[in-house]
Design an enzyme around this catalytic site. Sequence first.
Site, short mmCIF file in Angstrom:
data_model
loop_
_atom_site.label_atom_id
_atom_site.label_comp_id
_atom_site.label_asym_id
_atom_site.label_seq_id
_atom_site.Cartn_x
_atom_site.Cartn_y
_atom_site.Cartn_z
N TYR A 109 2.18 -12.63 -48.68
CA TYR A 109 3.23 -11.70 -48.25
C TYR A 109 4.56 -12.44 -48.07
O TYR A 109 5.61 -11.97 -48.54
CB TYR A 109 2.82 -11.03 -46.94
CG TYR A 109 3.86 -10.08 -46.40
CD1 TYR A 109 3.98 -8.79 -46.91
CD2 TYR A 109 4.72 -10.47 -45.38
CE1 TYR A 109 4.93 -7.91 -46.41
CE2 TYR A 109 5.68 -9.60 -44.87
CZ TYR A 109 5.77 -8.33 -45.40
OH TYR A 109 6.73 -7.46 -44.90
N LYS A 122 8.10 -11.76 -50.21
CA LYS A 122 9.37 -11.37 -49.61
C LYS A 122 10.48 -12.40 -49.88
O LYS A 122 11.65 -12.05 -49.97
CB LYS A 122 9.20 -11.15 -48.11
CG LYS A 122 8.39 -9.90 -47.78
CD LYS A 122 8.99 -8.64 -48.40
CE LYS A 122 8.27 -7.38 -47.98
NZ LYS A 122 8.85 -6.15 -48.58
#
Length: 213
Positions: free
Chosen positions: A111, A115
Site C-alpha cells: 500500500y 501511494k
Amino acid sequence: MVEFASKIVLVTGAASGVGAGTAKAFAKHGTRLCLVDRDEENLAKTETECKNVGAEKASFKDFDDTYNINVRAPLFLTQLAIPYLEKTKGSIVNISSIASKEYADASQMIYCMSKSSVDHFTKIAALELAKKGIRVNAVNPAFMKTNIFQSWLNSADDAEELVQGRAKLVPLGRKNVKVDDVINAIMFLASDRAKMITGTCLFVDGARHLTGI
C-alpha cells in the site's frame, strides 16, 4: 520472538532441507516470507506448510490488486480524460495517503509503495499536462474512521482502540482526520482559487507525517 512478526524474509533453497526448515521456523512467528527454489513441486509443499503454521499470505496477487486500483486506474483514467480536460482547462485531484512519504507502515508495504507511485505520477503528470492548461494535484490524508476500515478488524472494540490510538499521534488537536477535512482539500484544489497550484501533494493530517512515528 515477536520481532519477526513485522519482518519480511527471503529464503533461498526453500524446497527442502535447511531452507525449508528455516522457512517454517520463521512462519511460526507470523513472518512474511518470500520462498525461492528451482524445485517448484516441493517449494509449493513448503509454502503450504508455512501457511499452516502461521505465515502471512503476502502474494503477488495482493501486489497486482493494489497497484491496479491505486496506480493503474488513475493513470488510465487520466489518459482518457485528457482531451476533455484540455478543452475545459480542468484539473485532476488524485487521492494519495500519508503513507506515501515520511510516514510508512511496515505492515502495509505494498500500500505504501502504491501511494508513493501516486505522488510521483501526480508530479510528472502535472509537468506533462501543464502545457495543455491541465492542473494535477493530490491529497494525502492521514487515517480516517471510514466504513471500510472496520472490515480490517475483528470487532467494534478493536476498531475503537485503533481510532483512539491513531488520534494520539496527531499533533494538531490530537484527533483523527475527518472525511470532510479531505473533501474540503479536494474542493480547494479543484477550484479556481488554486489556479496556480499544480504538482502539489497536500497533506491533510494535522502534521502527523512530521512526527516520524
